[in-house]
Motif scaffolding. Structure first.
Motif, PDB file in Angstrom:
ATOM      1  N   PRO A 107     -22.669 -11.883  -8.384  1.00 17.59           N
ATOM      2  CA  PRO A 107     -21.628 -11.320  -9.259  1.00 17.59           C
ATOM      3  C   PRO A 107     -20.467 -12.063  -9.083  1.00 17.59           C
ATOM      4  O   PRO A 107     -20.279 -12.885  -8.305  1.00 17.59           O
ATOM      5  CB  PRO A 107     -21.152  -9.951  -8.512  1.00 17.59           C
ATOM      6  CG  PRO A 107     -21.774 -10.311  -7.018  1.00 17.59           C
ATOM      7  CD  PRO A 107     -22.727 -11.239  -7.028  1.00 17.59           C
ATOM      8  N   ALA A 125     -24.655 -15.437   2.055  1.00 14.20           N
ATOM      9  CA  ALA A 125     -24.408 -14.402   1.364  1.00 14.20           C
ATOM     10  C   ALA A 125     -25.676 -13.779   0.970  1.00 14.20           C
ATOM     11  O   ALA A 125     -26.274 -14.722   0.136  1.00 14.20           O
ATOM     12  CB  ALA A 125     -23.448 -14.836   0.281  1.00 14.20           C
ATOM     13  N   ASN A 173     -16.442 -26.475  -8.003  1.00 19.06           N
ATOM     14  CA  ASN A 173     -17.211 -26.572  -6.485  1.00 19.06           C
ATOM     15  C   ASN A 173     -16.818 -28.148  -6.065  1.00 19.06           C
ATOM     16  O   ASN A 173     -17.244 -28.056  -4.803  1.00 19.06           O
ATOM     17  CB  ASN A 173     -18.608 -26.061  -6.656  1.00 19.06           C
ATOM     18  CG  ASN A 173     -18.537 -24.650  -6.295  1.00 19.06           C
ATOM     19  OD1 ASN A 173     -17.325 -23.851  -6.364  1.00 19.06           O
ATOM     20  ND2 ASN A 173     -19.654 -24.103  -5.847  1.00 19.06           N
ATOM     21  N   ALA A 187     -30.214 -33.815 -18.274  1.00 19.30           N
ATOM     22  CA  ALA A 187     -29.845 -35.198 -18.042  1.00 19.30           C
ATOM     23  C   ALA A 187     -28.978 -35.451 -16.691  1.00 19.30           C
ATOM     24  O   ALA A 187     -28.029 -34.804 -16.417  1.00 19.30           O
ATOM     25  CB  ALA A 187     -28.513 -35.509 -19.287  1.00 19.30           C
ATOM     26  N   GLN A 188     -29.690 -35.980 -15.671  1.00 21.19           N
ATOM     27  CA  GLN A 188     -29.467 -36.190 -14.479  1.00 21.19           C
ATOM     28  C   GLN A 188     -28.691 -37.705 -14.136  1.00 21.19           C
ATOM     29  O   GLN A 188     -29.401 -38.497 -14.222  1.00 21.19           O
ATOM     30  CB  GLN A 188     -30.447 -36.023 -13.303  1.00 21.19           C
ATOM     31  CG  GLN A 188     -30.082 -36.391 -12.091  1.00 21.19           C
ATOM     32  CD  GLN A 188     -30.841 -35.381 -11.159  1.00 21.19           C
ATOM     33  OE1 GLN A 188     -31.904 -34.896 -11.259  1.00 21.19           O
ATOM     34  NE2 GLN A 188     -30.171 -35.295  -9.995  1.00 21.19           N
ATOM     35  N   GLY A 236     -20.464 -29.797  -8.572  1.00 20.26           N
ATOM     36  CA  GLY A 236     -20.484 -29.015  -7.151  1.00 20.26           C
ATOM     37  C   GLY A 236     -20.588 -30.201  -6.034  1.00 20.26           C
ATOM     38  O   GLY A 236     -20.748 -29.589  -4.788  1.00 20.26           O
TER      39      GLY A 236
HETATM   40  C1  LIG Z   1     -22.559 -15.265  -3.190  1.00 26.52           C
HETATM   41  C2  LIG Z   1     -21.576 -15.919  -4.133  1.00 26.52           C
HETATM   42  C3  LIG Z   1     -20.582 -15.017  -4.644  1.00 26.52           C
HETATM   43  C4  LIG Z   1     -19.212 -15.698  -5.516  1.00 26.52           C
HETATM   44  N1  LIG Z   1     -18.651 -14.743  -5.983  1.00 26.52           N
HETATM   45  C5  LIG Z   1     -17.400 -15.197  -6.575  1.00 26.52           C
HETATM   46  C6  LIG Z   1     -16.434 -14.389  -7.186  1.00 26.52           C
HETATM   47  O1  LIG Z   1     -16.514 -13.187  -7.129  1.00 26.52           O
HETATM   48  N2  LIG Z   1     -15.398 -14.962  -7.732  1.00 26.52           N
HETATM   49  C7  LIG Z   1     -15.394 -16.193  -7.798  1.00 26.52           C
HETATM   50  O2  LIG Z   1     -14.351 -16.793  -8.614  1.00 26.52           O
HETATM   51  N3  LIG Z   1     -16.299 -17.009  -7.301  1.00 26.52           N
HETATM   52  C8  LIG Z   1     -17.171 -16.736  -6.830  1.00 26.52           C
HETATM   53  N4  LIG Z   1     -18.003 -17.604  -6.293  1.00 26.52           N
HETATM   54  C9  LIG Z   1     -18.152 -18.919  -6.621  1.00 26.52           C
HETATM   55  C10 LIG Z   1     -18.498 -19.724  -7.893  1.00 26.52           C
HETATM   56  O3  LIG Z   1     -19.937 -19.056  -8.094  1.00 26.52           O
HETATM   57  C11 LIG Z   1     -18.323 -20.989  -7.907  1.00 26.52           C
HETATM   58  O4  LIG Z   1     -17.135 -21.320  -7.714  1.00 26.52           O
HETATM   59  C12 LIG Z   1     -18.588 -21.411  -9.302  1.00 26.52           C
HETATM   60  O5  LIG Z   1     -20.002 -20.890  -9.705  1.00 26.52           O
HETATM   61  C13 LIG Z   1     -18.771 -23.017  -9.233  1.00 26.52           C
HETATM   62  O6  LIG Z   1     -19.098 -23.575 -10.777  1.00 26.52           O
HETATM   63  P1  LIG Z   1     -19.249 -25.283 -10.750  1.00 26.52           P
HETATM   64  O7  LIG Z   1     -19.442 -25.429 -12.303  1.00 26.52           O
HETATM   65  O8  LIG Z   1     -17.963 -25.982 -10.128  1.00 26.52           O
HETATM   66  O9  LIG Z   1     -20.451 -25.530  -9.649  1.00 26.52           O
HETATM   67  P2  LIG Z   1     -21.905 -25.374  -9.701  1.00 26.52           P
HETATM   68  O10 LIG Z   1     -22.386 -23.825 -10.078  1.00 26.52           O
HETATM   69  O11 LIG Z   1     -22.374 -25.827  -8.418  1.00 26.52           O
HETATM   70  O12 LIG Z   1     -22.274 -26.098 -10.993  1.00 26.52           O
HETATM   71  C14 LIG Z   1     -22.735 -27.736 -10.916  1.00 26.52           C
HETATM   72  C15 LIG Z   1     -23.572 -28.139 -12.031  1.00 26.52           C
HETATM   73  O13 LIG Z   1     -23.836 -29.328 -12.133  1.00 26.52           O
HETATM   74  C16 LIG Z   1     -25.129 -29.981 -12.352  1.00 26.52           C
HETATM   75  N5  LIG Z   1     -25.314 -31.170 -11.436  1.00 26.52           N
HETATM   76  C17 LIG Z   1     -25.318 -31.465  -9.934  1.00 26.52           C
HETATM   77  N6  LIG Z   1     -25.635 -32.699 -10.018  1.00 26.52           N
HETATM   78  C18 LIG Z   1     -25.930 -33.221 -11.340  1.00 26.52           C
HETATM   79  C19 LIG Z   1     -25.925 -34.659 -11.673  1.00 26.52           C
HETATM   80  N7  LIG Z   1     -26.252 -35.657 -10.871  1.00 26.52           N
HETATM   81  N8  LIG Z   1     -26.410 -34.926 -12.938  1.00 26.52           N
HETATM   82  C20 LIG Z   1     -25.919 -33.658 -13.866  1.00 26.52           C
HETATM   83  N9  LIG Z   1     -25.722 -32.468 -13.476  1.00 26.52           N
HETATM   84  C21 LIG Z   1     -25.650 -32.441 -12.367  1.00 26.52           C
HETATM   85  C22 LIG Z   1     -25.990 -28.601 -11.509  1.00 26.52           C
HETATM   86  O14 LIG Z   1     -27.229 -28.491 -12.258  1.00 26.52           O
HETATM   87  C23 LIG Z   1     -25.097 -27.547 -12.039  1.00 26.52           C
HETATM   88  O15 LIG Z   1     -25.146 -26.863 -13.106  1.00 26.52           O
HETATM   89  C24 LIG Z   1     -19.151 -17.163  -5.542  1.00 26.52           C
HETATM   90  C25 LIG Z   1     -20.237 -17.830  -4.929  1.00 26.52           C
HETATM   91  C26 LIG Z   1     -21.295 -17.322  -4.213  1.00 26.52           C
HETATM   92  C27 LIG Z   1     -22.394 -18.292  -3.800  1.00 26.52           C
END
Ligand SMILES: Cc1cc2nc3c(=O)[nH]c(=O)nc-3n(C[C@H](O)[C@H](O)[C@H](O)COP(=O)(O)OP(=O)(O)OC[C@H]3O[C@@H](n4cnc5c(N)ncnc54)[C@H](O)[C@@H]3O)c2cc1C
Length: 427
Positions: free
Chosen positions: A50, A186, A324, A130-131, A165
Motif C-alpha cells: 500500500p 515488512a 529510491n 530495456a536494461q 532504485g
Molecule cells: C512495504 C513498503 C511500503 C511502503 N509504503 C510507502 C508509503 O506508504 N508511502 C510512501 O511514500 N512510500 C512507501 N514505500 C516506498 C515506495 O514504495 C518507494 O519509495 C517507491 O516505490 C520508489 O519508487 P522508485 O521509482 O524510486 O524506485 P523503484 O520502485 O525501485 O523503481 C526502480 C525501477 O528501475 C528499474 N530498473 C532498475 N535497474 C534498471 C536498469 N539497469 N535499467 C533500466 N531499468 C532499471 C526497475 O525495474 C524498477 O522498475 C513503501 C515501500 C515498501 C517496501
C-alpha cells in the motif's frame, strides 16, 4: 558494429513510479526524453504494497493527470499512534488541522498502471524490456549502453537521471551510497478486523473502497445504525501506527479493509509469511493487541527486506538521482514515494525553467540544494522513529510514552507534525 544510437536532452533510467513521474512532469515541455525500464511487461506486475500519500503528493499526481484515473483511494482522516505495552498515545485528526484528509491510501500497482498508461501518450520515448548495463559521463554528455529485448544499443543525453532504485549508483564516480540494513522485513497484506465487517457497508451499492468517499457520507449509509456500526464509523479512515519492541505495525484504512505493513525481524519473516491464514491472523492479533478486536480475513501476503540507503551527493557530472536511488527509507513513516515524487517534481521544475542549462553543473547544484533539507529531514525523522520505537530499553520506553502524550496535548505541535507529514520538511 552497433548502429542503434540515440541522442536526447534527458535519459531516465528506471521506469518505476518516480521515473515515470519525472517523464510525465516533462510532458509538453519540448525537452526530448528517453525513459528506459528493465522489466519486460511492467503493467503485469502485481505489487501488493500500500502507499500512504500526503496531500502534497495528491496535488502533484493531480497535476500529472494521474490522480483521476486511480480506481481506489481511501482518505486518512485520523492517525492513531500508540506504543504497545506502554502508556502514551497521540491522535492526529484532519479536522483539527483544518484539512479534508491527512493523507490517502492507494495501491502501489494502481498508481503504477495509471502512470504506465499516461506515459504512453505523453510524447516520451518509453522503452520497456530495456536494461541499462553501463553508463559513462563526460563534460558535455552522459552516455549509456543498454540491452533492449536482448539487442545492444546506446544513447547519449545532456543529463542522465537515475531512477533505478540505486542499482547503478556504484558506477558513478563521486557518489557514495550509504547502506544500513535494519535486519527487518515488512510483511504486507490486506486484512479485515472484526470491528470493520462487510455488512456495515451493505446498501451502498458500490465497492467499499471508492475514491473520495468521505467519512461523513459513510456515516449516513443504510445499515449504519447501532453500536457495532457506530464503532465502524469511528474507524473509517483511521490509520493505526503501533510501535512494538520488534518494530512498528501500521494498519492503513483501505475501504472496509486495512492495508497492513508489519515490520518483523529478518529471522521471523519467512515463518510469518508461510503461516496459514488463521495462524497469521492470530499472530497479528497477539502482536498488535486488542484495539481493533480480532482479525478475521487476510489477503495475499508479500515480504520486503528493509534497509536505509541513501546517496551523497545526489548529483555528479551529468547525473541526477531521484526516488529510491537518492534515498530508500524504512516504510514506517510512509515517506519514500512522497519524497521521490518531490524529487521528480523539483528536478522537472529546474529543467523546464532553464532548458538551456539541462545537466550543467549550475543546474545540478540547484537541484541538490533544493532537495537537501527535505530528503535529509525525511531520512533522519524516519530513521529516528525506527531506532526510538523498535527497542525494549526501559528508559526509552518511558520517553516514548511522555513524548506521545505531550504531543497529544499540544495542538500547535500536532499541527507542525501533521503539516510536515502532508507537505515534507518545509511544511
Ligand atoms: C512495504 C513498503 C511500503 C511502503 N509504503 C510507502 C508509503 O506508504 N508511502 C510512501 O511514500 N512510500 C512507501 N514505500 C516506498 C515506495 O514504495 C518507494 O519509495 C517507491 O516505490 C520508489 O519508487 P522508485 O521509482 O524510486 O524506485 P523503484 O520502485 O525501485 O523503481 C526502480 C525501477 O528501475 C528499474 N530498473 C532498475 N535497474 C534498471 C536498469 N539497469 N535499467 C533500466 N531499468 C532499471 C526497475 O525495474 C524498477 O522498475 C513503501 C515501500 C515498501 C517496501
Amino acid at each position: 558494429m552497433n548502429t542503434h544510437h540515440y541522442d536526447y536532452d534527458l535519459i531516465i533510467i528506471g521506469g518505476g513510479l518516480v521515473g515515470m513521474a519525472l517523464a510525465q512532469a516533462l510532458r509538453g515541455s519540448g525537452v526530448s526524453v528517453l525513459l528506459l525500464e528493465a522489466r519486460g511487461l511492467p503493467e503485469k506486475t502485481e505489487d501488493s504494497r500500500p502507499l500512504a500519500l500526503s496531500h502534497g503528493s495528491r496535488v502533484i499526481l493531480e497535476r500529472l493527470g494521474v490522480w483521476k484515473a486511480l480506481p481506489e483511494v481511501t482518505p486518512i482522516t485520523t492517525i492513531h499512534i500508540s506504543n504497545r505495552g506502554g502508556f502514551g498515545r497521540t491522535v492526529l485528526k484532519a479536522a483539527e488541522i483544518g484539512v479534508p484528509a491527512l493523507g490517502y491510501v492507494l495501491n502501489h500497482h494502481d498508481v503504477f498502471r495509471s502512470m504506465h498508461e499516461a506515459i504512453k501518450s505523453c510524447g516520451v520515448d518509453y522503452l520497456v524490456g530495456a536494461q541499462v548495463t553501463r553508463l559513462e559521463t563526460g563534460v558535455g554528455t552522459g552516455q549509456i549502453e543498454f540491452l533492449h529485448n536482448g539487442i545492444p544499443k546506446n544513447a547519449t543525453a545532456r543529463l542522465l537521471v537515475l531512477a533505478d532504485g540505486g542499482r547503478l549508483t556504484a558506477q558513478i564516480e563521486g557518489i557514495t551510497q550509504h547502506v544500513q540494513d535494519y535486519e527487518q522485513w515488512a510483511v504486507v497484506a490486506r486484512v479485515k478486523s472484526e470491528y470493520f465487517p462487510d455488512n456495515a457497508l451493505a446498501g451502498s451499492g458500490k465497492p467499499a473502497m471508492t475514491k473520495g468517499r468521505s467519512p461523513a457520507r459513510s456515516a449516513s449509509m443504510p445499515g449504519s445504525t447501532g453500536t457495532k456500526s457506530k464503532r465502524v464509523h469511528d474507524r473509517y479512515g483511521v490509520a493505526y501506527e503501533r510501535f512494538t519492541q520488534d518494530g512498528p505495525v501500521a494498519l492503513l484504512p483501505s475501504g472496509e479493509y486495512f492495508a497492513l505493513v508489519w515490520t518483523v525481524s529478518s529471522s521471523a519473516a519467512q515463518e510469518i509469511l508461510s503461516l496459514d491464514d488463521m495462524a497469521f491472523l492470530a499472530r497479528l492479533h497477539e502482536h498488535f493487541g486488542d484495539r481493533l478486536g480480532k482479525f478475521v480475513e487476510a489477503g495475499k501476503r508479500s515480504g520486503f527486506p528493509i534497509a536505509l540507503k541513501y546517496a551523497t551527493p545526489v548529483t555528479a557530472c551529468r547525473v541526477a538521482l531521484i526516488g529510491n536511488a537518492a534515498q530508500t527509507l524504512h516504510p514506517v513513516a510512509g515517506q519514500g514515494f512522497n519524497l521521490g515524487l518531490r524529487d521528480a517534481w523539483e528536478l522537472a521544475d529546474e529543467i523546464i525553467v532553464s532548458p538551456a542549462e539541462i545537466g550543467n553543473s549550475a543546474m545540478l547544484v540547484r537541484y541538490g540544494l533544493r532537495r537537501r533539507v527535505d530528503s535529509g529531514v525525511g531520512r533522519i525523522f524516519t530513521d529516528s522513529l525506527v531506532r526510538l520505537f523498535s527497542n525494549d530499553d526501559l528508559m526509552l520506553a518511558s520517553m516514548r510514552g511522555v513524548g506521545l502524550s505531550a504531543l497529544d496535548c499540544l495542538p500547535p505541535a500536532k499541527r507542525f507534525v501533521a503539516r510536515r507529514m502532508m507537505f515534507g520538511a518545509r511544511g
